[in-house]
Write a protein that holds these residues in place. Structure first.
Motif, PDB file in Angstrom:
ATOM      1  N   VAL A 106     -41.330  74.884  11.942  1.00  0.00           N
ATOM      2  CA  VAL A 106     -41.768  75.689  13.246  1.00  0.00           C
ATOM      3  C   VAL A 106     -40.748  77.025  12.855  1.00  0.00           C
ATOM      4  N   ALA A 107     -39.512  77.191  12.750  1.00  0.00           N
ATOM      5  CA  ALA A 107     -38.820  78.335  12.543  1.00  0.00           C
ATOM      6  C   ALA A 107     -39.372  79.050  11.351  1.00  0.00           C
ATOM      7  N   GLN A 108     -39.752  78.352  10.278  1.00  0.00           N
ATOM      8  CA  GLN A 108     -40.221  78.918   9.016  1.00  0.00           C
ATOM      9  C   GLN A 108     -41.621  79.700   9.313  1.00  0.00           C
ATOM     10  N   LYS A 114     -44.090  86.667  12.365  1.00  0.00           N
ATOM     11  CA  LYS A 114     -43.343  88.088  13.068  1.00  0.00           C
ATOM     12  C   LYS A 114     -43.674  88.898  11.445  1.00  0.00           C
ATOM     13  N   ALA A 115     -43.561  88.372  10.392  1.00  0.00           N
ATOM     14  CA  ALA A 115     -43.528  89.094   9.312  1.00  0.00           C
ATOM     15  C   ALA A 115     -45.084  89.697   9.178  1.00  0.00           C
ATOM     16  N   ALA A 116     -46.003  89.065   9.719  1.00  0.00           N
ATOM     17  CA  ALA A 116     -47.562  89.368   9.874  1.00  0.00           C
ATOM     18  C   ALA A 116     -47.486  90.407  11.144  1.00  0.00           C
ATOM     19  N   GLY A 117     -46.565  90.636  11.988  1.00  0.00           N
ATOM     20  CA  GLY A 117     -46.747  91.423  13.186  1.00  0.00           C
ATOM     21  C   GLY A 117     -47.037  90.635  14.626  1.00  0.00           C
ATOM     22  N   ALA A 118     -46.981  89.567  14.441  1.00  0.00           N
ATOM     23  CA  ALA A 118     -47.187  88.532  15.689  1.00  0.00           C
ATOM     24  C   ALA A 118     -45.867  88.267  16.188  1.00  0.00           C
ATOM     25  N   GLU A 119     -45.759  88.586  17.459  1.00  0.00           N
ATOM     26  CA  GLU A 119     -44.315  88.449  18.019  1.00  0.00           C
ATOM     27  C   GLU A 119     -44.549  87.926  19.651  1.00  0.00           C
ATOM     28  N   GLY A 120     -43.575  87.197  20.235  1.00  0.00           N
ATOM     29  CA  GLY A 120     -43.694  86.920  21.716  1.00  0.00           C
ATOM     30  C   GLY A 120     -44.585  85.923  21.744  1.00  0.00           C
ATOM     31  N   PRO A 121     -44.572  85.530  23.050  1.00  0.00           N
ATOM     32  CA  PRO A 121     -45.533  84.354  23.675  1.00  0.00           C
ATOM     33  C   PRO A 121     -47.034  84.277  23.031  1.00  0.00           C
ATOM     34  N   LYS A 150     -40.438  76.779  22.308  1.00  0.00           N
ATOM     35  CA  LYS A 150     -39.065  77.085  22.368  1.00  0.00           C
ATOM     36  C   LYS A 150     -38.548  78.117  21.357  1.00  0.00           C
ATOM     37  N   HIS A 151     -39.105  78.180  20.157  1.00  0.00           N
ATOM     38  CA  HIS A 151     -38.967  79.088  19.296  1.00  0.00           C
ATOM     39  C   HIS A 151     -39.372  80.700  19.496  1.00  0.00           C
ATOM     40  N   LEU A 152     -40.199  80.660  20.205  1.00  0.00           N
ATOM     41  CA  LEU A 152     -41.003  82.065  20.366  1.00  0.00           C
ATOM     42  C   LEU A 152     -40.179  82.588  21.663  1.00  0.00           C
ATOM     43  N   ALA A 153     -39.712  81.795  22.693  1.00  0.00           N
ATOM     44  CA  ALA A 153     -39.060  82.119  23.806  1.00  0.00           C
ATOM     45  C   ALA A 153     -37.504  82.571  23.289  1.00  0.00           C
ATOM     46  N   GLY A 154     -37.058  81.713  22.438  1.00  0.00           N
ATOM     47  CA  GLY A 154     -35.614  82.272  22.172  1.00  0.00           C
ATOM     48  C   GLY A 154     -35.501  83.054  20.897  1.00  0.00           C
TER      49      GLY A 154
END
Length: 154
Positions: A106-108, A114-121, A150-154
């Motif tokens: 999941v972290a990977q 995020k590298a593709a531009g998607a962030e947050g929930p 969990k990973h997106l929130a943290g």
């Protein structure tokens, strides 16, 4: 007949000969579910090993849910029976990912998203699309979704 389905059939025959009621009834129900899946739709077809595995996964999930329901309903002996049936089916499924392995995957995927531009929930869908093929059959969807949140929130 697929190799996994024939293995189930052979194990059923062995369980019947050994008079192992739990295994034989569990395998009968599972083979019945596989046959039902084969004749569903417009034409009868032969399921691939992957499709048979999906049916077994679905049956194992039903057993877990039923065990929880029986435990909450105050019927511990029936809950134990359902758990035992789930363990019989687990022998035919791939090894489940541990929490640490799932977190690493999941972290990977979060990093890739995020590298593709998607962030947050709102990145949940993008991350799930990346994670699901990597963990297919080795982690339950609910566990995967919880780890992604969990990973997106943290």
């Amino acid at each position: 007949m697929t190799t996994l389905k024939s293995k189930l059939q052979d194990d059923l025959n062995a369980a019947i000969k050994e008079r192992d009621e739990l295994r034989s009834s569990t395998l009968r129900l599972t083979l019945s579910a596989i046959t039902k899946e084969e004749v569903a739709g417009k034409e009868k077809r032969q399921l691939s090993d992957d499709e048979v595995q999906q049916v077994i996964t679905r049956e194992a999930k039903k057993r877990r849910e039923a065990a929880d329901a029986f435990a909450q309903g105050g019927r511990p002996e029936q809950a134990e029976r359902e758990k035992a049936e789930g363990e019989v089916l687990a022998a035919y499924l791939p090894q489940q990912l541990s929490d640490e392995e799932l977190d690493a995957v999941v972290a990977q995927a979060v990093g890739e998203a995020k590298a593709a531009g998607a962030e947050g929930p709102r990145a949940m869908g993008a991350v799930m699309k990346l994670v699901n093929p990597k963990v297919a059959g080795r982690a339950e969807g609910g566990r995967v979704a919880a780890a992604v949140k969990k990973h997106l929130a943290g």
